[in-house]
Structures are given as structure tokens and as C-alpha cells.
Design an enzyme around this catalytic site. Sequence first.
Site, PDB file in Angstrom:
ATOM      1  N   ARG A  61       0.950  -1.129   0.015  1.00 19.01           N
ATOM      2  CA  ARG A  61       0.026  -0.045   0.168  1.00 19.01           C
ATOM      3  C   ARG A  61       0.805   1.033  -0.046  1.00 19.01           C
ATOM      4  O   ARG A  61       1.755   1.240   0.767  1.00 19.01           O
ATOM      5  CB  ARG A  61      -0.844   0.077   1.156  1.00 19.01           C
TER       6      ARG A  61
ATOM      7  N   TYR B 101      -3.366  11.565   5.585  1.00 21.62           N
ATOM      8  CA  TYR B 101      -3.627  10.370   6.319  1.00 21.62           C
ATOM      9  C   TYR B 101      -2.426   9.424   5.913  1.00 21.62           C
ATOM     10  O   TYR B 101      -2.266   9.152   4.621  1.00 21.62           O
ATOM     11  CB  TYR B 101      -4.884   9.916   5.910  1.00 21.62           C
TER      12      TYR B 101
ATOM     13  N   ASP C 103      -5.165   3.904   0.149  1.00 26.10           N
ATOM     14  CA  ASP C 103      -6.261   4.113   1.085  1.00 26.10           C
ATOM     15  C   ASP C 103      -6.782   5.588   0.791  1.00 26.10           C
ATOM     16  O   ASP C 103      -6.022   6.417   1.240  1.00 26.10           O
ATOM     17  CB  ASP C 103      -5.964   3.895   2.265  1.00 26.10           C
TER      18      ASP C 103
ATOM     19  N   HIS D 208      -9.397   6.723   2.393  1.00 23.91           N
ATOM     20  CA  HIS D 208      -9.672   7.047   3.763  1.00 23.91           C
ATOM     21  C   HIS D 208     -10.982   7.965   3.744  1.00 23.91           C
ATOM     22  O   HIS D 208     -11.016   9.120   4.540  1.00 23.91           O
ATOM     23  CB  HIS D 208      -8.604   7.592   4.513  1.00 23.91           C
TER      24      HIS D 208
ATOM     25  N   GLU E 207      -9.286   1.825  -1.492  1.00 24.32           N
ATOM     26  CA  GLU E 207      -9.986   1.809  -0.217  1.00 24.32           C
ATOM     27  C   GLU E 207     -10.825   2.805   0.050  1.00 24.32           C
ATOM     28  O   GLU E 207     -10.059   3.832   0.010  1.00 24.32           O
ATOM     29  CB  GLU E 207      -8.879   1.414   0.641  1.00 24.32           C
TER      30      GLU E 207
ATOM     31  N   GLU F 165     -13.626  -1.647   6.763  1.00 22.57           N
ATOM     32  CA  GLU F 165     -12.849  -1.474   8.070  1.00 22.57           C
ATOM     33  C   GLU F 165     -13.798  -0.846   9.294  1.00 22.57           C
ATOM     34  O   GLU F 165     -13.514  -1.372  10.344  1.00 22.57           O
ATOM     35  CB  GLU F 165     -11.453  -1.115   8.023  1.00 22.57           C
TER      36      GLU F 165
ATOM     37  N   ARG G 250     -13.525  -5.448   3.853  1.00 22.48           N
ATOM     38  CA  ARG G 250     -12.432  -5.205   4.945  1.00 22.48           C
ATOM     39  C   ARG G 250     -13.079  -5.434   6.089  1.00 22.48           C
ATOM     40  O   ARG G 250     -12.043  -5.155   7.201  1.00 22.48           O
ATOM     41  CB  ARG G 250     -12.259  -3.652   4.762  1.00 22.48           C
TER      42      ARG G 250
ATOM     43  N   GLU H 274      -4.103  -7.182   5.508  1.00 22.32           N
ATOM     44  CA  GLU H 274      -3.374  -5.961   5.750  1.00 22.32           C
ATOM     45  C   GLU H 274      -2.305  -6.398   7.172  1.00 22.32           C
ATOM     46  O   GLU H 274      -2.718  -7.020   8.160  1.00 22.32           O
ATOM     47  CB  GLU H 274      -4.149  -4.757   6.589  1.00 22.32           C
TER      48      GLU H 274
ATOM     49  N   TRP I  54     -12.309  12.233   8.187  1.00 17.76           N
ATOM     50  CA  TRP I  54     -10.738  11.845   8.153  1.00 17.76           C
ATOM     51  C   TRP I  54     -10.797  10.495   7.832  1.00 17.76           C
ATOM     52  O   TRP I  54     -11.376   9.715   7.878  1.00 17.76           O
ATOM     53  CB  TRP I  54     -10.462  11.809  10.069  1.00 17.76           C
TER      54      TRP I  54
END
Length: 402
Positions: free
Chosen positions: A147, A159, A210, A212, A236, A262, A283, A339, A402
Site C-alpha cells: 500500500r 492520512y 487508501d 480514507h 480503499e 474496516e 475489509r 493487511e 478523516w
Amino acid sequence: MKIIRADVIVTCPGRNFVTLKVETDEGIHGIGDATLNGRELAVASYLKDHVCPLLIGRDASRIEDTWQFLYKGAYWRRGPVTMTAIAAVDMALWDILGKAANMPLYKLLGGASREGVMVYGHATGRDIPEALDRYAEHIEEGYKAIRIQCGVPDMRSVYGVSKGEGMYEPATKGSVEEQSWSSEKYLDFVPKLFEAVRDKFGFDTHLLHDVHHRLTPIEAARLGKSVEPYRLFWMEDPTPAENQAGFRLIREHTVTPIAVGEVFNSIWDCKQLIEEQLIDYIRATLTHAGGITHLKRIADFASLYQVRTGCHGPSDLSPVCMGAALHFDLWVPNFGVQEYMGFPDEALDVFPHAWSFDRGMMHPGEAPGHGVDIDEKLAAKYPYDPAYLPVARLEDGTLWNW
Ligand code: GCO
Ligand code: MG
């Protein structure tokens, strides 16, 4: 085999972790991860004050019934705190069952579906040259999937990029850090990052990124489309997933694969995204999505739609989750990738573990149960140290995702 004790251990070996330890009248104990980053004590209390007393006297081998009892019996279903608490119990009970059967967890689940578990590591840099150096190091270590996250010119913090030389750790002690964000700057920059990776290293490694939750659906569609030539393994969390229909818009415009989940905590969070084939990787992870019993259900449902697993595995899930996840990954038929962010050395000492890493592939080991234990004496040397995740604001001050 009856449960005679259940205790919650909160410790901070490098970062905060919450662990549930369940003991039986046969002298076998099991542990489960109950860490919810930034809200640790809520789960600790949920377990200590409400769940542990209910476990005493229950048959430790009735894992499914205990899961249903804690899920349906609370009346108040789902949510990250509840589901993390249930997950910790579930993980500990599977650990106990494995020890009682003298079998590693993956064998109890149905045995290995592969020789090892492909994990992805994190290459992060404050600028492109630094990110490429970290990427090269990962290739040297044998990673097959990497990643990449990188600082964006003219943006104070991004991030996934560590501030100093150390490992990336988003949570800050004592107070909430405010970061600033510009989707425009990010969208202009990030294709250049992927181009630099592919130019320098070719297409032999799986490239992940990602987002995010930072973009709107149409911006995410634009990003996915613009980076198609670099053939990402996944992008992601391109946009927040509360409104799952929003992903239709992304899908209409791009074939860049998508990974989400996630922050999900039950199969119901995954339902529309999977059923409508709006994502490629799910995830959800053991600790936050109800443990092994529930993640199995999610993975089986996902397999109907050719969605594969890509379990969340940051350093804010404890080594207990990592160990259990590797057993799950070795078994689950529709595995994608796992991950692996690594852990502070102190955390690895507090949690002795049976897993191994070899050139980008991991194995959970052959120890009975999930193969991770806790050194309680050592854990007691690292008292809880409150820390919070950051928030992001747009450049005009608007609070963002975030
Ligand atoms: C990831 C995640 C993490 C989260 C963290 C929050 O893909 O690994 O996005 O980095 O930010 O787990 O606690
Ligand atoms: Mg993520």
C-alpha cells in the site's frame, strides 16, 4: 467445560489495547482482542460491567449459542462497542476450543485453503522519492502487495504518512489533532504517485491505496478512472459508506477495484455493497465485526458475489486479532489479502505469538487455538494512556471525513 472467570486487561505497550481473558474449570484459558481505537474504555466497561458476569457458568464450547445470546440478548443490537465486545468473547472461546481439541484454529475452521497468507505492508513517504524508497524496501523484504500513501504538496498532513521517522500512528496522546484537507490538491497529485511507482518498479507487485473516506462519490469515480492505467489492486474507502447507493456512481465510471468495510461491524453494514456487487473486497475484521463466528458469515455471503476478503490489520488491532485473523485467512475460501502493519516491539513482547512472516507471506503457526497469549505481568507495566484519532478540516475550516 465451564467458564469460571472472565477478566479485561487494558494495557499500552506502545499503544492502547484491550484484551479479554476467559478461563475454564479445565484449566484452559483463551483470549480475545477488544480494542476500539480511541474508545477503548467503552468496550472495557461493556465487557467488565455487563458481559463478563453473564459468562460465568456457561459452557465454553457453545460458541454459537453464546454469540446469539450476547447479540440478541442485549436487545440493543450492533454498533462498534457491542460488536467489539462480542468479538472478544467469540475469539477467546474459539481459542479455548482449539486448545481443548489440541488443534490450531485454522484446522477447526476446516483446514488450510492455501500454503500461506499474502499480506500487504505500508510504504509511506512525505514526498514521492521517500515513498518510492519505502516501496523498494518492501520489495526487498519480499512483499507481494504494498500500500502506498504519500504527502501531498501544499498540504500540512496527510492520512497514512508518519510525521517523523517512526511507524505511522494516527492517534495522539491527550488531545485531538486537527488536520487540513484539500480534495482538489489530492486528486491532482495522487495519479502522479502511482505513475512513479509503476515507472520505477513495473507491475510485478500489487499496488494498494487508501483514500480514507475523503472523496465524494463523483470525485472517487474520477480518481478510479484516472488511475486505471496503473492497475491498482484496490482503492480503499473512496467515499464514506453510510450511503451505500453512492457506490453505484463510482462503479458506473471505473473498473478500479474497490475495498470497503474496516469500520463495519455487522453483516448488515455489508449487505447492499456486496449484493449489488459495488465492491470487490470486504475489509471487515474479526475484532470489530463480531469475531470469527460472524466474520465467517460475512465471508460466506460475500463469496456468493465473488467479493473477496481483505481484512483490516492496522497496529491498533492487537496482536491477538492478527493471530486469529491469520487462521481465518488461511482457511477462508474467498481470501483476497490481509493487511499487516506490524506492531511496536513492546506490544510483541506483551503478546507472545505463534505466527511467522516470510517474504510477504504469513502463517498463523501450529499452536493450538489462535496461538497468541498475553503476558499479564508485563502488560501491567504499561498503564492505559488515552489517545485520540485526528479529525480533518477542509481548508476553509469545515469539518470533513478523516
Ligand atoms: C487502514 C486504516 C487505519 C485506520 C485506523 C483507525 O487501512 O489500516 O485506514 O489506518 O485509520 O485503523 O484506527
Ligand atoms: Mg483504511
